[in-house]
Scaffold this motif. Structure first.
Motif, short mmCIF file in Angstrom:
data_model
loop_
_atom_site.label_atom_id
_atom_site.label_comp_id
_atom_site.label_asym_id
_atom_site.label_seq_id
_atom_site.Cartn_x
_atom_site.Cartn_y
_atom_site.Cartn_z
N SER A 3 26.08 37.05 28.85
CA SER A 3 26.22 37.09 30.31
C SER A 3 25.10 36.30 30.98
CB SER A 3 26.21 38.53 30.82
OG SER A 3 24.93 39.10 30.63
N HIS A 4 23.94 36.27 30.35
CA HIS A 4 22.79 35.58 30.94
C HIS A 4 21.98 34.91 29.82
CE1 HIS A 4 23.66 38.61 34.02
NE2 HIS A 4 23.04 37.82 34.88
N TYR A 5 21.25 33.87 30.20
CA TYR A 5 20.22 33.35 29.29
C TYR A 5 19.00 34.26 29.39
CZ TYR A 5 22.50 28.81 28.52
OH TYR A 5 23.35 27.81 28.15
N GLN A 16 21.19 46.33 36.07
CA GLN A 16 22.44 45.69 35.62
C GLN A 16 22.50 45.64 34.11
OE1 GLN A 16 23.83 42.02 37.12
NE2 GLN A 16 23.09 42.40 39.20
N GLU A 17 23.75 45.64 33.60
CA GLU A 17 23.91 45.46 32.16
C GLU A 17 24.05 43.97 31.87
OE1 GLU A 17 26.32 48.06 29.24
OE2 GLU A 17 27.55 46.28 29.63
N VAL A 18 23.33 43.51 30.86
CA VAL A 18 23.41 42.08 30.48
C VAL A 18 23.65 41.97 28.98
CG1 VAL A 18 21.86 41.28 32.32
CG2 VAL A 18 20.90 41.92 30.10
N THR A 19 24.21 40.83 28.59
CA THR A 19 24.34 40.53 27.16
C THR A 19 23.65 39.20 26.89
OG1 THR A 19 26.42 41.70 27.04
CG2 THR A 19 25.96 40.16 25.26
N LEU A 69 20.53 37.05 17.22
CA LEU A 69 21.04 38.36 17.64
C LEU A 69 21.84 38.27 18.93
CD1 LEU A 69 17.87 40.66 17.26
CD2 LEU A 69 19.44 39.90 15.48
N ARG A 70 22.75 39.24 19.06
CA ARG A 70 23.43 39.44 20.34
C ARG A 70 23.06 40.84 20.81
NH1 ARG A 70 29.47 40.61 21.38
NH2 ARG A 70 29.73 39.93 23.53
N ILE A 71 22.55 40.91 22.01
CA ILE A 71 22.00 42.18 22.49
C ILE A 71 22.60 42.53 23.84
CG2 ILE A 71 19.89 43.28 23.35
CD1 ILE A 71 18.41 41.74 21.16
#
Ligand code: ASP
Length: 592
Positions: A3-5, A16-19, A69-71
């Motif tokens: 969703s964001h860098y 907010q929730e981010v990935t 990783l994806r977080i």
């Protein structure tokens, strides 16, 4: 997937929730809580993983440096006292709810923040790691912004982006060609272009009127200086133009580029003749940030009882010049010795000097091994050089070429060593180049290339080629040649005259450039252009130290790629198809 860098996160996203997707920059285990600094091309963000989320925690526990990783998590303010105001994302952190290992990574050959501990060869071999460093990313990002700005400007001004061939014939820039054997034409070779010069001229014959290309060029030179065998030019050509048109358009392009990319407004570029540049700075690309200038003293040295000076002062091709360095009297003997060795690299056989300690004391106030030879002329000399107490005067006395190179290089070195710069950016145009220079064999060679138009008519060129000036121009910035070009010859009689002066026979001209000559005969408009060295431009604008710093995958000084191991050997089948038998086997000195 994201969703964001990482580098884009900030306080405005709290709650907010981010990935995020990226690489583990650093991992710290703080007694039950794992901190991951996650990195992507936009920057670094801190992620906290605690044992309340056991799956995420297990993955974070497994992660190592440079794992991918994806977080997913929620942004929160960092607790008081742990905020880092020096980091763009330093006020916040991500509390992870999910951590997914997308890929593992072997132990990197060097830690990104410890790249200085390994040699450049290690960095070049693992360039994909080196390119993860923020400085490298920033430079390549700036390079992209530079080409974007240049393209936008040229497109706005009616230039068309047209590609020219890479497999072609020899082109005229005067370096050695890279050759490519032809499979379908036994015993014949393509040359890689040293520049798109001939093609861009033919595009003008075709009527395209305004052309540009961000073009790869290839020159198989010994890489003494900071050069690359393949490099990039911003190549430009236009029809129905004169010098002022080309210089005006391209100067505006560079000015706009500096405003857009660096927020720097450059002044109007001054113009200096080649002759003045050599006389005042000993260089055709003077660094005008440095206020030092040569002062000629040949006339004063003709009769001194010191052969080292009187010899060159009386010789036709000699020169005796002084470089006054304000405040230089404080240089130590050791420093002067180092400068003496330095000018030796450029062929100077010594470096005479005078320290001006106290002018009011006359000759007594001077300190110098040579002043005793100059009693009769010293006052005039000091006046002419503008010498003041505390200065040192350095002398160059030799063939003019040696004096210019040695004292010119010394001027630039002193400018850096003593930080004499008066401003950050000093652009200029150098104009009125000689048409020809003598090569090492005493033959006339084109200073630019043989399609550069002389400033005189064919008859005058024939009578006195050595004095002919060309319609060429170079753009110089901070002592670096950024670009060069010229108005071209579009008249056949003139072209013949230039070839004749260069000792190029009709047959040779036909064999080498027949297709251009034919083109020029089919209604060539008056035309001219210029090419900028993109790598050097980017290097100057990013403050890189070498052009290798601004090229994603550069080659070494010996023209090899350490990462791909190119050039490499090829199989016998491939050679056979290319009709080639090697005289020597690669990595073996026996004759095959
Ligand atoms: N082709 C020239 C060079 O590569 C530039 C020009 O004359 O436009 O130096």
């Amino acid at each position: 997937m994201r969703s964001h860098y990482c580098g884009q996160l900030n306080e405005s996203l709290v709650d907010q929730e981010v990935t995020l997707c990226g690489w583990v920059h650093r991992r710290r285990d703080h007694g039950g809580v794992i901190f991951l600094d996650m990195r992507d091309r936009e920057g670094v963000a801190q992620v906290v993983v605690d044992p309340d989320t056991p799956d995420a925690f297990a993955s974070a526990d497994r992660a190592r440096s440079e794992y991918v990783l994806r977080i997913t998590g929620r942004i929160r303010m960092r607790p008081e006292g742990t905020q880092n105001a020096n980091m763009p994302t330093g006020l916040i952190e991500v509390l992870a709810t999910q951590v997914e290992v997308l890929n593992t990574a072997v132990t990197p050959p060097f830690q990104l923040d410890e790249h200085g501990k390994v040699g450049e060869d290690v960095r070049l071999k693992h360039r994909y790691i080196d390119l993860r460093r923020p400085e490298m990313i920033d430079r390549l990002r700036l390079r992209s912004r530079i080409t974007h700005s240049v393209r936008a400007y040229l497109e706005d001004n009616g230039f068309l982006d047209i590609e020219t061939p890479i497999l072609t014939r020899a082109t005229p820039e005067g370096a050695r060609d890279y050759l490519v054997p032809s499979r379908t034409h036994s015993g014949e070779f393509f040359a890689l272009p040293q520049s798109p010069q001939l093609f861009k001229q033919l595009l003008m014959v075709a009527g395209f009127d305004r052309y540009y290309q961000i073009a790869k060029c290839f020159r198989d030179e010994d890489l003494r200086a900071d050069r690359q065998p393949e490099f990039t030019q911003i190549d430009i050509e236009a029809s129905f133009v004169e010098e002022n048109d080309v210089m005006g358009i391209t100067e505006e392009m560079i000015r706009r580029l500096f405003t857009e990319v660096l927020d720097v407004s450059l002044p109007q570029f001054p113009r200096m003749t080649w002759h003045d540049a050599m006389r005042r700075y000993g260089s055709d690309k003077p660094d005008l940030r440095i206020p030092l200038e040569f002062v000629d003293v040949d006339d004063l040295m003709k009769d001194v009882d010191f052969k080292v000076f009187s010899g060159p002062a009386n010789a036709d091709d000699g020169r005796v010049a002084v470089l006054r360095v304000p405040g230089g009297a404080k240089l130590s003997r050791k420093e002067i010795d180092e400068y003496t060795s330095f000018v030796g690299i450029y062929g100077a056989r010594g470096l005479a000097w005078i320290k001006v300690n106290d002018r009011s004391k006359g000759i007594e106030g001077l300190q110098s091994p040579i002043v005793k030879f100059m009693e009769g002329v010293i006052e005039t000399l000091l006046d002419r050089a503008g010498a003041e107490d505390g200065d040192i005067l350095f002398f160059g006395a030799d063939r003019a070429k040696v004096v210019n190179e040695a004292l010119g290089a010394l001027r630039v070195k002193l400018g850096g060593d003593l930080d004499l710069y008066t401003r950050a950016w000093a652009p200029l145009w150098v104009v009125d180049f000689p048409m020809f220079e003598r090569d090492d064999n005493g033959r006339l060679a084109a200073l630019h290339h043989p399609f550069t138009a002389p400033a005189c008519d064919p008859e005058a060129l024939k009578q006195n080629p050595e004095n002919a000036l060309s319609r060429a121009y170079d753009m110089v910035l901070n002592g670096t040649e950024l670009g060069g070009g010229s108005i071209r010859i579009h008249d056949q009689q003139m072209q013949r005259q230039v070839f004749e002066a260069l000792g190029i026979s009709d047959e040779e001209a036909r064999e080498k450039f027949g297709f251009l000559l034919d083109g020029l005969a089919h209604g060539a408009p008056p035309h001219g252009g210029l090419a900028f060295g993109l790598d050097r431009l980017v290097m100057l604008m990013t403050g890189g130290r070498t052009i290798r710093d601004v090229i994603a995958f550069p080659k070494t000084q010996s023209a090899a790629c350490l990462m791909t191991d190119a050039p490499g050997t090829v199989s016998n089948e491939q050679l056979k198809e290319l009709h080639i038998r090697l005289r020597q086997k690669a990595s073996d000195n026996t004759t095959a």
